[in-house]
Write a protein that holds these residues in place. Structure first.
Motif, PDB file in Angstrom:
ATOM      1  N   TYR A  92       0.844  -1.185   0.000  1.00 22.48           N
ATOM      2  CA  TYR A  92       0.000   0.000   0.000  1.00 22.48           C
ATOM      3  C   TYR A  92       0.885   1.241   0.000  1.00 22.48           C
ATOM      4  O   TYR A  92       1.943   1.249   0.605  1.00 22.48           O
ATOM      5  CB  TYR A  92      -0.888   0.041   1.251  1.00 22.48           C
ATOM      6  N   ILE A  93       0.406   2.277  -0.681  1.00 21.80           N
ATOM      7  CA  ILE A  93       1.083   3.575  -0.626  1.00 21.80           C
ATOM      8  C   ILE A  93       0.255   4.499   0.255  1.00 21.80           C
ATOM      9  O   ILE A  93      -0.937   4.701   0.021  1.00 21.80           O
ATOM     10  CB  ILE A  93       1.246   4.193  -2.023  1.00 21.80           C
ATOM     11  N   LEU A  94       0.896   5.044   1.291  1.00 23.97           N
ATOM     12  CA  LEU A  94       0.246   5.970   2.202  1.00 23.97           C
ATOM     13  C   LEU A  94       0.774   7.375   1.879  1.00 23.97           C
ATOM     14  O   LEU A  94       1.896   7.728   2.260  1.00 23.97           O
ATOM     15  CB  LEU A  94       0.556   5.608   3.657  1.00 23.97           C
ATOM     16  N   THR A  95      -0.007   8.143   1.158  1.00 29.47           N
ATOM     17  CA  THR A  95       0.462   9.459   0.718  1.00 29.47           C
ATOM     18  C   THR A  95       0.362  10.518   1.814  1.00 29.47           C
ATOM     19  O   THR A  95       0.871  11.623   1.655  1.00 29.47           O
ATOM     20  CB  THR A  95      -0.329   9.931  -0.515  1.00 29.47           C
ATOM     21  N   ASN A  96      -0.312  10.193   2.909  1.00 30.73           N
ATOM     22  CA  ASN A  96      -0.440  11.117   4.043  1.00 30.73           C
ATOM     23  C   ASN A  96      -1.017  12.461   3.601  1.00 30.73           C
ATOM     24  O   ASN A  96      -0.593  13.526   4.037  1.00 30.73           O
ATOM     25  CB  ASN A  96       0.924  11.313   4.717  1.00 30.73           C
ATOM     26  N   GLY A  97      -1.982  12.394   2.726  1.00 28.52           N
ATOM     27  CA  GLY A  97      -2.605  13.574   2.127  1.00 28.52           C
ATOM     28  C   GLY A  97      -2.950  13.278   0.680  1.00 28.52           C
ATOM     29  O   GLY A  97      -2.877  12.137   0.229  1.00 28.52           O
ATOM     30  N   ARG A  98      -3.310  14.288  -0.051  1.00 36.46           N
ATOM     31  CA  ARG A  98      -3.746  14.121  -1.432  1.00 36.46           C
ATOM     32  C   ARG A  98      -2.657  13.478  -2.300  1.00 36.46           C
ATOM     33  O   ARG A  98      -1.502  13.912  -2.299  1.00 36.46           O
ATOM     34  CB  ARG A  98      -4.128  15.488  -2.015  1.00 36.46           C
ATOM     35  N   ALA A  99      -3.012  12.426  -3.021  1.00 35.60           N
ATOM     36  CA  ALA A  99      -2.065  11.718  -3.881  1.00 35.60           C
ATOM     37  C   ALA A  99      -1.643  12.596  -5.060  1.00 35.60           C
ATOM     38  O   ALA A  99      -2.419  13.414  -5.551  1.00 35.60           O
ATOM     39  CB  ALA A  99      -2.689  10.424  -4.390  1.00 35.60           C
ATOM     40  N   ASP A 100      -0.392  12.397  -5.500  1.00 37.12           N
ATOM     41  CA  ASP A 100       0.158  13.191  -6.591  1.00 37.12           C
ATOM     42  C   ASP A 100       0.901  12.272  -7.562  1.00 37.12           C
ATOM     43  O   ASP A 100       2.124  12.125  -7.504  1.00 37.12           O
ATOM     44  CB  ASP A 100       1.107  14.258  -6.032  1.00 37.12           C
ATOM     45  N   PHE A 101       0.139  11.631  -8.435  1.00 39.91           N
ATOM     46  CA  PHE A 101       0.706  10.708  -9.418  1.00 39.91           C
ATOM     47  C   PHE A 101       0.218  11.081 -10.816  1.00 39.91           C
ATOM     48  O   PHE A 101      -0.876  11.635 -10.981  1.00 39.91           O
ATOM     49  CB  PHE A 101       0.297   9.260  -9.115  1.00 39.91           C
ATOM     50  N   THR A 102       1.027  10.761 -11.805  1.00 40.99           N
ATOM     51  CA  THR A 102       0.588  10.955 -13.182  1.00 40.99           C
ATOM     52  C   THR A 102      -0.400   9.856 -13.540  1.00 40.99           C
ATOM     53  O   THR A 102      -0.498   8.826 -12.855  1.00 40.99           O
ATOM     54  CB  THR A 102       1.784  10.892 -14.149  1.00 40.99           C
ATOM     55  N   SER A 103      -1.124  10.048 -14.607  1.00 41.33           N
ATOM     56  CA  SER A 103      -2.087   9.036 -15.043  1.00 41.33           C
ATOM     57  C   SER A 103      -1.390   7.729 -15.401  1.00 41.33           C
ATOM     58  O   SER A 103      -1.903   6.635 -15.131  1.00 41.33           O
ATOM     59  CB  SER A 103      -2.890   9.553 -16.242  1.00 41.33           C
ATOM     60  N   GLU A 104      -0.197   7.837 -15.967  1.00 42.36           N
ATOM     61  CA  GLU A 104       0.566   6.634 -16.313  1.00 42.36           C
ATOM     62  C   GLU A 104       1.019   5.894 -15.057  1.00 42.36           C
ATOM     63  O   GLU A 104       0.980   4.659 -14.998  1.00 42.36           O
ATOM     64  CB  GLU A 104       1.788   7.020 -17.164  1.00 42.36           C
ATOM     65  N   GLN A 105       1.437   6.642 -14.030  1.00 41.17           N
ATOM     66  CA  GLN A 105       1.831   6.014 -12.770  1.00 41.17           C
ATOM     67  C   GLN A 105       0.645   5.337 -12.099  1.00 41.17           C
ATOM     68  O   GLN A 105       0.764   4.203 -11.602  1.00 41.17           O
ATOM     69  CB  GLN A 105       2.440   7.068 -11.844  1.00 41.17           C
ATOM     70  N   LEU A 106      -0.500   5.996 -12.112  1.00 40.64           N
ATOM     71  CA  LEU A 106      -1.699   5.401 -11.506  1.00 40.64           C
ATOM     72  C   LEU A 106      -2.088   4.111 -12.223  1.00 40.64           C
ATOM     73  O   LEU A 106      -2.486   3.127 -11.590  1.00 40.64           O
ATOM     74  CB  LEU A 106      -2.862   6.395 -11.551  1.00 40.64           C
ATOM     75  N   LYS A 107      -1.945   4.091 -13.525  1.00 38.90           N
ATOM     76  CA  LYS A 107      -2.251   2.893 -14.298  1.00 38.90           C
ATOM     77  C   LYS A 107      -1.318   1.748 -13.915  1.00 38.90           C
ATOM     78  O   LYS A 107      -1.763   0.608 -13.713  1.00 38.90           O
ATOM     79  CB  LYS A 107      -2.138   3.209 -15.791  1.00 38.90           C
ATOM     80  N   LYS A 108      -0.025   2.046 -13.792  1.00 37.00           N
ATOM     81  CA  LYS A 108       0.956   1.031 -13.417  1.00 37.00           C
ATOM     82  C   LYS A 108       0.686   0.493 -12.015  1.00 37.00           C
ATOM     83  O   LYS A 108       0.774  -0.710 -11.762  1.00 37.00           O
ATOM     84  CB  LYS A 108       2.364   1.619 -13.484  1.00 37.00           C
ATOM     85  N   LEU A 109       0.386   1.395 -11.090  1.00 34.01           N
ATOM     86  CA  LEU A 109       0.109   0.983  -9.717  1.00 34.01           C
ATOM     87  C   LEU A 109      -1.122   0.082  -9.660  1.00 34.01           C
ATOM     88  O   LEU A 109      -1.147  -0.931  -8.944  1.00 34.01           O
ATOM     89  CB  LEU A 109      -0.086   2.203  -8.819  1.00 34.01           C
ATOM     90  N   ASP A 110      -2.136   0.429 -10.433  1.00 30.84           N
ATOM     91  CA  ASP A 110      -3.357  -0.383 -10.481  1.00 30.84           C
ATOM     92  C   ASP A 110      -3.080  -1.764 -11.085  1.00 30.84           C
ATOM     93  O   ASP A 110      -3.564  -2.782 -10.585  1.00 30.84           O
ATOM     94  CB  ASP A 110      -4.433   0.350 -11.285  1.00 30.84           C
ATOM     95  N   GLN A 111      -2.281  -1.782 -12.139  1.00 33.83           N
ATOM     96  CA  GLN A 111      -1.930  -3.057 -12.773  1.00 33.83           C
ATOM     97  C   GLN A 111      -1.198  -3.983 -11.815  1.00 33.83           C
ATOM     98  O   GLN A 111      -1.313  -5.208 -11.902  1.00 33.83           O
ATOM     99  CB  GLN A 111      -1.046  -2.797 -14.002  1.00 33.83           C
TER     100      GLN A 111
END
Length: 300
Positions: free
Chosen positions: A170-189
């Motif tokens: 799990y990633i705990l961003t300790n506040g609003r997440a700041d990822f690019t759409s490509e990073q979010l896609k990779k994390l979801d995959q």
């Protein structure tokens, strides 16, 4: 104890002792000044250092100190270097106990100081189950439920490394997440969940994580958390002497561990992004050899 040396090494942990070993074996007159507060003093075991894998850091340092002090030209004092200045073609170092020493060259092996956020439980877990490096500690927490306290590029980078060690990540961003759409896609995959809730404390037993408590009163159990806290130089002496720092806050050195000030070298965590015992030992060995080479060139 005498007051004049060829080399003063400020910091007597892995890098400083390694530098002293190289110099002692070349019969150089060396003084090690050490405050005995290594940054990994809470860490139970050191890893990824061949022949010493799993050995407590304090034990490695104790063996190193014993071996280094077999060389009669090397002296060691437990004290804190508080001031230093250029003097008489070399450097004067004054300690907290008002002792003054002089040497032609200085090696700073002073390490870094982690700026741990004032979140309850963080300091107690740091180096035990709240960890900074998957190479140093990741294997011991393989296949365990793991969190990464980070955001953006750093969180994404750590996730790619830690994701090879556990599927419960799990990633705990300790506040609003700041990822690019490509990073979010990779994390979801890779089935890595993002939790944006702010952390209020971590519950633990003697530094071993139990639960993360969020400000919304929700709780989540974890076996390990990765985090990269801001840091500062453990000693202000190199900068006071004019040594430049990098944009990341490390002492700027060349490929031979030489700083931007003539006669001053640096080694270990204070000048290296790779924070490990193995890297500290390697850079200390190089610094010691290069200082010896410089002294030889001046004297021969």
């Amino acid at each position: 104890m005498k007051s004049n040396y060829e080399v003063i090494i400020v910091g007597g942990s892995y890098a400083g002792l390694s530098a002293a070993l190289a110099l002692g074996r070349s019969l150089r007159e060396v003084l090690i000044v050490d405050s005995s507060l290594p940054c990994n003093r809470q860490t139970p075991h050191s890893h990824n250092f061949i022949t010493q894998d799993g050995v407590p850091p304090a034990e490695i340092a104790a063996i190193a100190k014993e071996q280094v002090l077999q060389y009669k030209s090397v002296d060691y004092i437990t004290d804190l270097a508080v001031t230093s200045k250029k003097s008489q073609g070399g450097f004067e170092v004054k300690t907290e106990s008002d002792k003054i020493f002089w040497a032609k060259k200085v090696i700073f092996a002073t390490g870094l100081k982690d700026e741990i956020p004032p979140i309850s439980g963080f300091a107690e877990c740091w180096g035990i189950s709240l960890i900074h490096c998957p190479y140093c500690h990741g294997y011991e927490f393989r296949n365990n439920k793991t969190g990464i306290i980070a955001n953006g590029d750093r969180a994404f980078h750590l996730a790619s490394l830690v994701g090879n060690l556990t599927s419960q990540l799990y990633i705990l961003t300790n506040g609003r997440a700041d990822f690019t759409s490509e990073q979010l896609k990779k994390l979801d995959q890779n089935h890595i969940n993002i939790i944006e809730s702010e952390i209020s404390q971590v519950k633990h037993h003697n530094g071993h994580l139990q639960k993360v408590v969020f400000k919304n009163q929700e709780m989540m159990g974890f076996d390990a958390l990765y985090a990269g806290f801001p840091f500062s130089q453990h000693s202000g002496l190199p900068e006071a002497l004019g040594c430049e720092l990098t944009q990341h806050g490390h002492i700027k050195v060349d490929e031979f561990q030489k700083t931007t000030v003539e006669g001053i070298y640096a080694c270990g965590d204070n000048s290296n992004m790779m924070r490990s015992v193995a890297n500290s030992v390697a850079s200390g060995n190089l610094a010691g050899a290069m200082v010896n080479a410089e002294l030889t060139k001046e004297q021969f």
